[in-house]
Design a protein around this motif. Structure first.
Motif, PDB file in Angstrom:
ATOM      1  N   UNK A 205       0.803  -1.140  -0.064  1.00 30.24           N
ATOM      2  CA  UNK A 205      -0.006   0.155   0.012  1.00 30.24           C
ATOM      3  C   UNK A 205       0.738   1.407  -0.153  1.00 30.24           C
ATOM      4  N   UNK A 206       1.748   1.417  -0.913  1.00 29.14           N
ATOM      5  CA  UNK A 206       2.603   2.431  -1.253  1.00 29.14           C
ATOM      6  C   UNK A 206       3.766   2.725   0.049  1.00 29.14           C
ATOM      7  N   UNK A 207       3.719   1.716   0.850  1.00 26.31           N
ATOM      8  CA  UNK A 207       4.799   1.564   1.894  1.00 26.31           C
ATOM      9  C   UNK A 207       6.016   0.739   1.447  1.00 26.31           C
ATOM     10  N   UNK A 208       7.199   1.215   1.963  1.00 29.28           N
ATOM     11  CA  UNK A 208       8.221   0.036   1.832  1.00 29.28           C
ATOM     12  C   UNK A 208       8.264  -0.690   3.187  1.00 29.28           C
ATOM     13  N   UNK A 209       8.216  -2.239   2.778  1.00 31.01           N
ATOM     14  CA  UNK A 209       8.298  -3.275   3.819  1.00 31.01           C
ATOM     15  C   UNK A 209       9.719  -3.878   4.005  1.00 31.01           C
ATOM     16  N   UNK A 210      10.580  -4.115   2.843  1.00 28.33           N
ATOM     17  CA  UNK A 210      11.764  -4.566   2.736  1.00 28.33           C
ATOM     18  C   UNK A 210      12.495  -4.241   1.669  1.00 28.33           C
TER      19      UNK A 210
ATOM     20  N   UNK B 111      -4.325  -6.743   5.647  1.00 23.42           N
ATOM     21  CA  UNK B 111      -6.060  -6.626   5.868  1.00 23.42           C
ATOM     22  C   UNK B 111      -6.482  -6.891   4.414  1.00 23.42           C
ATOM     23  N   UNK B 112      -7.771  -7.342   4.639  1.00 22.46           N
ATOM     24  CA  UNK B 112      -8.298  -7.901   3.117  1.00 22.46           C
ATOM     25  C   UNK B 112      -8.130  -6.537   2.220  1.00 22.46           C
ATOM     26  N   UNK B 113      -7.754  -6.768   1.138  1.00 23.48           N
ATOM     27  CA  UNK B 113      -7.744  -5.741   0.091  1.00 23.48           C
ATOM     28  C   UNK B 113      -6.405  -5.213   0.252  1.00 23.48           C
ATOM     29  N   UNK B 114      -5.264  -5.416   1.018  1.00 18.67           N
ATOM     30  CA  UNK B 114      -4.158  -4.835   0.844  1.00 18.67           C
ATOM     31  C   UNK B 114      -3.349  -5.437  -0.292  1.00 18.67           C
ATOM     32  N   UNK B 115      -2.288  -4.463  -0.845  1.00 21.01           N
ATOM     33  CA  UNK B 115      -1.703  -4.884  -2.051  1.00 21.01           C
ATOM     34  C   UNK B 115      -0.233  -4.839  -1.868  1.00 21.01           C
TER      35      UNK B 115
END
Length: 201
Positions: free
Chosen positions: A140-145, A168-172
């Motif tokens: 969702x536009x945020x860096x995770x790794x 969450x349901x719908x997260x990309x």
């Protein structure tokens, strides 16, 4: 129906099969049922009730599992020669496995079909001319790794990363080539994901 009623119903059924028809004339033996026979019949009736209740519970649990634990597994890669563009989302166009159809080969995005805990893995192999290759995993536009490969010219090394994310349901979730150039031969640029545990809410 009371337990006693069930007992008489049971003996009526037995009488029916014994005489092919249950009438007062050929089933007068019902009134001569002993106390022990009634007791044994009550035990059988209770055993049947227990088994019926267990089956009902199992059916409910099975329905719950089917509702909240869908099978979500995907494994995708970039086809040979389709080098991704820098500063853009990586489109993994070649699908090896996509159970649950949560990954879209047209957008390059994985969309969580249910809330839960997911496992992801991805890899990158920089080109020999790319000395500084960076790939981010985004949610969702945020860096995770990310994978950051820094090598001398004419050197190459595969980098890989795994992580577990609550979604969450719908997260990309998708991959973004922030810098450098990536090699796509032999499935070196790949992306995988699995639903580990679904949330009921």
């Amino acid at each position: 129906m009371t337990d006693m009623g069930k007992v008489f119903w049971l003996f009526s059924i037995l009488c029916h099969f014994a005489f092919q028809t249950a009438t007062p004339q050929n089933c007068t033996g019902l009134v001569e049922i002993s106390f022990q026979e009634i007791k044994d019949a009550l035990v059988k009736v209770k055993e049947i009730d227990v088994l019926t209740n267990k089956i009902a519970v199992l059916e409910t649990n099975l329905a719950t599992l089917k509702k909240y634990v869908p099978s979500v597994i995907f494994h995708v890669k970039v086809s040979d020669g389709k080098d991704p563009e820098i500063k853009k989302r990586i489109i993994y166009d070649s699908i090896i496995l996509n159970t649950g159809s949560a990954y879209s080969p047209s957008t390059g995005k994985f969309t969580a079909p249910v809330s839960g805990t997911y496992w992801f893995a991805y890899s990158v192999l920089g080109l020999l001319t790319s000395q500084n290759t960076v790939v981010y995993l985004m949610r969702n536009q945020k860096k995770q790794s990310y994978i950051h490969s820094v090598l001398n010219r004419d050197q190459a090394q595969t980098g890989a990363m795994t992580l577990i994310l609550p979604l969450h349901k719908g997260d990309e979730v998708w991959l973004y080539l922030a810098n450098g150039m990536a090699w796509t031969g032999d499935g070196s640029l790949s992306f995988q994901g699995v639903l580990l545990e679904a949330n009921e809410a």
